[in-house]
Design an enzyme around this catalytic site. Structure first.
Site, mmCIF file in Angstrom:
data_model
loop_
_atom_site.group_PDB
_atom_site.id
_atom_site.type_symbol
_atom_site.label_atom_id
_atom_site.label_comp_id
_atom_site.label_asym_id
_atom_site.label_seq_id
_atom_site.Cartn_x
_atom_site.Cartn_y
_atom_site.Cartn_z
ATOM 1 N N GLU A 186 0.832 -1.209 0.000
ATOM 2 C CA GLU A 186 0.000 0.000 0.000
ATOM 3 C C GLU A 186 0.863 1.254 0.000
ATOM 4 O O GLU A 186 0.553 2.235 -0.676
ATOM 5 C CB GLU A 186 -0.941 0.026 1.210
ATOM 6 C CG GLU A 186 -1.949 -1.115 1.278
ATOM 7 C CD GLU A 186 -3.039 -1.035 0.203
ATOM 8 O OE1 GLU A 186 -3.035 -0.085 -0.599
ATOM 9 O OE2 GLU A 186 -3.877 -1.957 0.160
ATOM 10 N N ASP B 48 -4.395 -9.604 -8.555
ATOM 11 C CA ASP B 48 -4.738 -8.606 -9.581
ATOM 12 C C ASP B 48 -3.579 -7.802 -10.179
ATOM 13 O O ASP B 48 -3.219 -7.949 -11.349
ATOM 14 C CB ASP B 48 -5.824 -7.651 -9.047
ATOM 15 C CG ASP B 48 -5.555 -7.104 -7.633
ATOM 16 O OD1 ASP B 48 -4.477 -7.376 -7.101
ATOM 17 O OD2 ASP B 48 -6.430 -6.404 -7.090
ATOM 18 N N GLU C 255 -18.467 -6.165 -2.433
ATOM 19 C CA GLU C 255 -17.102 -6.680 -2.348
ATOM 20 C C GLU C 255 -16.972 -8.077 -2.944
ATOM 21 O O GLU C 255 -15.947 -8.435 -3.501
ATOM 22 C CB GLU C 255 -16.628 -6.705 -0.891
ATOM 23 C CG GLU C 255 -16.088 -5.377 -0.406
ATOM 24 C CD GLU C 255 -14.823 -4.927 -1.121
ATOM 25 O OE1 GLU C 255 -14.899 -4.540 -2.304
ATOM 26 O OE2 GLU C 255 -13.756 -4.936 -0.496
ATOM 27 N N GLU D 278 -12.287 0.362 -9.476
ATOM 28 C CA GLU D 278 -11.902 -0.529 -10.583
ATOM 29 C C GLU D 278 -12.897 -0.536 -11.741
ATOM 30 O O GLU D 278 -12.512 -0.588 -12.903
ATOM 31 C CB GLU D 278 -11.702 -1.968 -10.071
ATOM 32 C CG GLU D 278 -10.404 -2.214 -9.336
ATOM 33 C CD GLU D 278 -10.397 -1.706 -7.906
ATOM 34 O OE1 GLU D 278 -11.448 -1.206 -7.441
ATOM 35 O OE2 GLU D 278 -9.343 -1.792 -7.254
ATOM 36 N N THR E 241 -1.248 1.145 -10.743
ATOM 37 C CA THR E 241 -2.463 0.486 -10.255
ATOM 38 C C THR E 241 -3.285 1.419 -9.376
ATOM 39 O O THR E 241 -4.479 1.216 -9.182
ATOM 40 C CB THR E 241 -2.129 -0.822 -9.510
ATOM 41 O OG1 THR E 241 -3.326 -1.546 -9.297
ATOM 42 C CG2 THR E 241 -1.451 -0.547 -8.154
HETATM 43 C C1 DMJ Z 1 -6.343 0.417 -5.100
HETATM 44 O O1 DMJ Z 1 -5.630 0.819 -3.996
HETATM 45 C C2 DMJ Z 1 -5.439 -0.163 -6.136
HETATM 46 O O2 DMJ Z 1 -6.062 -0.087 -7.354
HETATM 47 C C3 DMJ Z 1 -5.040 -1.570 -5.837
HETATM 48 O O3 DMJ Z 1 -4.280 -2.165 -6.855
HETATM 49 C C4 DMJ Z 1 -6.214 -2.454 -5.547
HETATM 50 N N1 DMJ Z 1 -7.393 -1.728 -5.407
HETATM 51 C C5 DMJ Z 1 -7.410 -0.534 -4.652
HETATM 52 C C6 DMJ Z 1 -8.767 0.123 -4.718
HETATM 53 O O4 DMJ Z 1 -9.793 -0.758 -4.792
#
Ligand code: DMJ
Length: 867
Positions: free
Chosen positions: A147, A294, A388, A406, A492
């Site tokens: 994160e 993912d 979710e 997303e 991401t």
């Molecule tokens: C985000 O922090 C990023 O996209 C991460 O890769 C996964 N998803 C969260 C938000 O849902």
């Protein structure tokens, strides 16, 4: 940062791309090439309407950001219900979710480049000053490496990327001297101790002040990490290396990726959800494209785009093939076991996988992207947000929704790829729902339960980093953005990194891994970008034609489980029998089996055996016109009394069946229109009705993947008449059966031994525990009759109700209910033991038990999962 470092410091000019790097840049750029192409179907949206929606997004951002700055800053996040900042340690712990909070004003940093995208340059300048003045990266707090990387390091780098862009433009940020980059570098060094493992995979958590090892660190004892956690570093780390010239970051991130690649399950080419950072053993062997994995896939493809390194594309393509082979069951994406990839590991999907259609756009695989996105959109229309987790029949599995971005991300990329105004309407719905259901006086609140509309006192930083960016960009025209978005790639967390990094500071030694791969050929590159030139101008209805057959996929799905039982109690109708509820001693259950052509035999040793009777239809084949079978046939004389060939797509299977039946066909074979699909590789595909009654359909229908269908198509091109036998048995499964007369429905009266000798066999170890049953059954099979003698073979009697035949694969009737498909998983090579339950051959009981225990363990583990 000095020019000597090769990076783009303030005042430096934009480096020219070397010619080879255009490949990388083009891969990202081609996403936007279709925006000017209007596709019919959804009505085009006027410029005024788009601007209105864009302004609405700006107003919403102001509401979210303004409230954060006013009521929460310098805390990490806003608590929008109580209108205050969330400070770690001062609120009850929420477990892992709190690991994103490092007392470093997370939301401000995550919002930096959003401010520029939304044309709030002045606010950006203020925000950067605040970050430089207030943010401390040296707090005694344990944070998630993943994160912190995607949100904080990515946020600082995105801010730096746009700060130097603005500085170069000459109006804003003239005072800027790479300070954000210096902070990013400081943070990068703080994260490096996490990589001190023999594998090179990082520890999942680190103490910002004390690192990993020190006693005060309160971390460093973890043994596992998620695949995405270890595999989502390369963009930020490589950018940091290339901006600063310090190669160590890129090296560490590459090493972690190399290790994950080495550890992929070699026969399926899939990766599990969690891995032991010391041994490299897979801890969780389930595999999907959502939670836990993912962005590992995302970063392989994007690392190729940003860094121009072919090995990343090769790895991505290898994984992508595996995903499409095992996990993708359009429109669904279902987790499987890495070592048994034909075995679904779950009957639900998580919301994080909603990014995948966007990644598929980048890959250039538009069709499944459209399909999955459409399915997700219908779930959203049903619940206002994506829960979710939701089941394969679209019931809510976990009801929260923390305002995840997303789906908006995928909507944006699909709009860019197709230019279809439908996606603008989708965006409009997202905006409306956010304002209607999530907006509160002090910001936007996460949904605690999408069914009741209740809120949680939570507004995650990714809501500002991503949601507003994608929504704004969706409605923006080029001139609405003060820089060229095509020069950047989205991380991401939707932070922007400039594509020119591909040619800057490339001093990191790359592991020579190419010998492992097959040479890249042109086809790899063909499919790196959506070829919008070919797809859309010639067929403006392309996206719509893919969406259309799916438009009721959610509404028409059969509700199950509790809801269904409740409903059936109300209506007096019997709920469907689920596999796990099956009782070998219940006469009603036996009756249902009987209707499916299955009998139950009690063996002397206490086990029971389920046997399915063969159902056959024999006939000559004829292609229907139209070939998709979606309207009344124009060649009824050709198909009368024959088995009609029809192509998949454009309408529901039931509609095709009715049309060919009305034309007098005695059966139908639907051939997949997905070129190259094959039962060798694709998971079992089950045809389903359209949710309406299909009792009127009495002919048997069979689905064949494109490769198997091609055998028949080739045969009819070569021979005048081709006769086939539709059977629920694969003749070639057991050579011993080859010469045996096929049983007919009259076999109901045959002795158990006779039936068992030519039937699929199910062993239930413990009759009292039917849920532990393992059934080895096989999809409907078609045995082409020897074409030389085909003309001389007369049609056999049609002796089955086709939809019954189809439905024998599911106790749930028309629903494609994977829960109930119990045993419809074709076996992998690895699993196909010649002793396994076919005919009279039996799998040793120990091995069956071991298998079951493994699966049950995995299921139990997954049931406990949290995202
Ligand atoms: C985000 O922090 C990023 O996209 C991460 O890769 C996964 N998803 C969260 C938000 O849902």
């Amino acid at each position: 940062m000095s020019e000597a470092g090769g990076g783009r410091g303030s005042g430096s000019s934009v480096p020219q791309r070397a010619p080879w790097s255009l490949v990388a840049a083009t891969a990202a750029l081609c996403l936007v090439s279709a925006t000017s192409v209007w596709t019919a179907g959804a009505a085009p949206m006027s410029r005024e309407e788009k601007q209105k929606l864009g302004n609405q997004v700006l107003e919403m951002f102001d509401h979210a950001y303004g409230n954060y700055m006013e009521h929460a800053y310098p805390a990490d996040e806003l608590m929008p219900l109580t209108c205050r900042g969330r400070v770690r340690g001062q609120e009850p712990s929420r477990g892992d979710v709190d690991d994103a909070l490092g007392k470093f004003s997370l939301t401000l940093i995550d919002s930096l480049d959003t401010l520029v995208v939304l044309n709030k340059t002045k606010e950006f300048e203020d925000a950067v000053r605040k970050v430089l003045r207030d943010v401390n990266l040296d707090n005694d707090v344990v944070v998630s490496v993943f994160e912190t990387n995607i949100r904080v390091l990515g946020g600082l780098l995105g801010g730096h990327s746009l700060a130097i862009m603005l500085k170069e433009k000459g109006e804003y940020m003239q005072w800027y001297n790479d300070e954000l980059l210096q902070m990013a570098k400081q943070l990068g060094y703080k994260l490096l101790p996490a990589f001190n493992t023999t594998s090179g995979l990082p520890y999942p958590r680190i103490n910002l002040k004390f690192g990993i090892r020190k006693p005060e660190a309160r971390t460093g004892t973890e043994t596992d990490t998620c695949t995405a956690c270890a595999g989502t570093l390369i963009l930020e780390f490589a950018a940091l290396s290339r901006f600063t010239g310090a190669t160590i970051f890129e090296e560490y991130a590459r090493k972690a990726l190399d290790f994950l690649w080495e550890k992929r399950q070699r026969s399926s080419n899939l990766v599990g959800v969690t891995i032991n950072i010391h041994t490299g053993d897979w801890v969780r062997k389930d595999s999907g494209v959502g939670a836990g994995i993912d962005s590992y896939y995302e970063y392989l493809l994007k690392a190729y785009v940003l860094l121009g390194d072919d090995s990343f594309l090769e790895r991505f393509n290898t994984h992508y093939d595996a995903i499409m082979r095992y996990i993708s069951q359009p429109p669904l994406l279902l987790d499987v076991h890495i070592h048994k990839p034909m075995l679904n590991a779950r009957t639900w999907m998580d919301a994080l996988l909603a990014f995948f259609p966007g990644l598929q756009v980048l890959k250039g695989d538009i069709r499944p992207a459209i399909e999955t996105h459409e399915m997700l959109y219908q779930v959203i229309k049903k619940h206002n947000f994506l829960p979710e987790a939701f089941t394969t029949d679209f019931r809510v599995h976990w009801a929260q929704h923390p305002l995840r971005p997303e789906f908006a991300e995928s909507t944006y990329f699909l709009y860019k790829a197709t230019g279809d105004p439908y996606y603008l309407e989708v965006g409009k719905t997202l905006i409306e729902n956010l304002n209607k259901y999530a907006r509160v006086p002090c910001g936007f609140a996460a949904m605690k339960d999408v069914r009741t509309g209740s809120h949680e006192d939570r507004m995650d930083s990714f809501f500002l980093a991503e949601m507003f960016k994608y929504l704004y960009l969706l409605f923006a025209d080029k001139e609405d953005i003060i820089f060229d978005i095509e020069d950047y790639i989205f991380t991401t967390e939707a932070h922007l990194l400039p594509l020119w990094l591909s040619t800057t500071n490339q001093r990191v030694s790359k592991k020579n891994t190419t010998s492992e791969y097959t040479e890249l050929d042109d086809s790899n590159f063909d499919w790196t970008c959506p070829n919008t030139q070919i797809l859309f101008p010639n067929d403006p209805l392309y996206a719509q034609s893919i969406r259309e057959p799916l438009k009721n996929v959610v509404d028409k799905s059969c509700p199950r489980g509790i809801i269904r039982v409740e409903e059936s109690l109300r209506s007096g109708a019997k709920p469907p029998l689920r596999a796990r509820d099956f009782m070998a001693t219940n006469p009603e259950h036996l009756e249902i089996l009987k209707k499916m052509g299955v009998s139950l035999i009690h063996l002397k040793d206490g086990r029971v055996q389920l046997v399915q009777h063969a159902i056959q239809t024999r006939g000559f084949v004829a292609s229907s016109k139209p070939y998709n079978g979606c309207s009344e046939l124009t060649n009824p004389e050709a198909v009368m009394g024959k088995i009609a060939l029809i192509q998949r797509g454009q309408c529901m299977f039931a509609e095709k069946a009715r049309n060919i039946q009305n034309a007098g066909a005695i059966g139908g074979i639907v051939i997949d229109d997905n070129e190259g699909s094959s039962s060798d590789t694709a998971p079992l595909f089950q045809m389903a009705g359209d949710g309406k009654d299909t009792d009127d359909i009495t002919i048997p229908m069979l689905f064949l993947f494109s490769k198997e269908g091609g055998i028949i198509l080739d045969a009819i091109r070569e021979y005048e008449e081709v006769e086939v036998l539709l059977s629920d048995k694969a003749k070639d499964r057991d050579p011993e059966m080859e010469n045996e007369e096929q049983p007919s429905s009259e076999n109901d009266s045959q002795s158990a031994e006779q039936i068992a000798s030519r039937s699929q066999e199910i062993d239930l170890v413990d009759q009292e525990s039917p849920e532990e049953s393992s059934v080895n059954s096989h999809p409907e099979a078609l045995s082409p009759v020897d074409t030389d003698s085909a003309a001389s073979v007369s049609s056999s009697e049609q002796d089955s109700n086709p939809m019954e035949n189809l439905e024998t694969t599911s106790l749930d009737g028309e629903c494609t209910d994977l829960d109930n498909q119990l045993q419809e998983q074709p076996e992998t090579e690895e699993d196909s033991n010649p002793n396994v339950s076919w005919g009279k051959k039996a799998q040793p009981i120990d091995s069956i038990l071991a298998d079951w225990n493994e699966d049950i363990e995995a299921f139990e583990m997954m049931d406990k999962d949290e995202l």
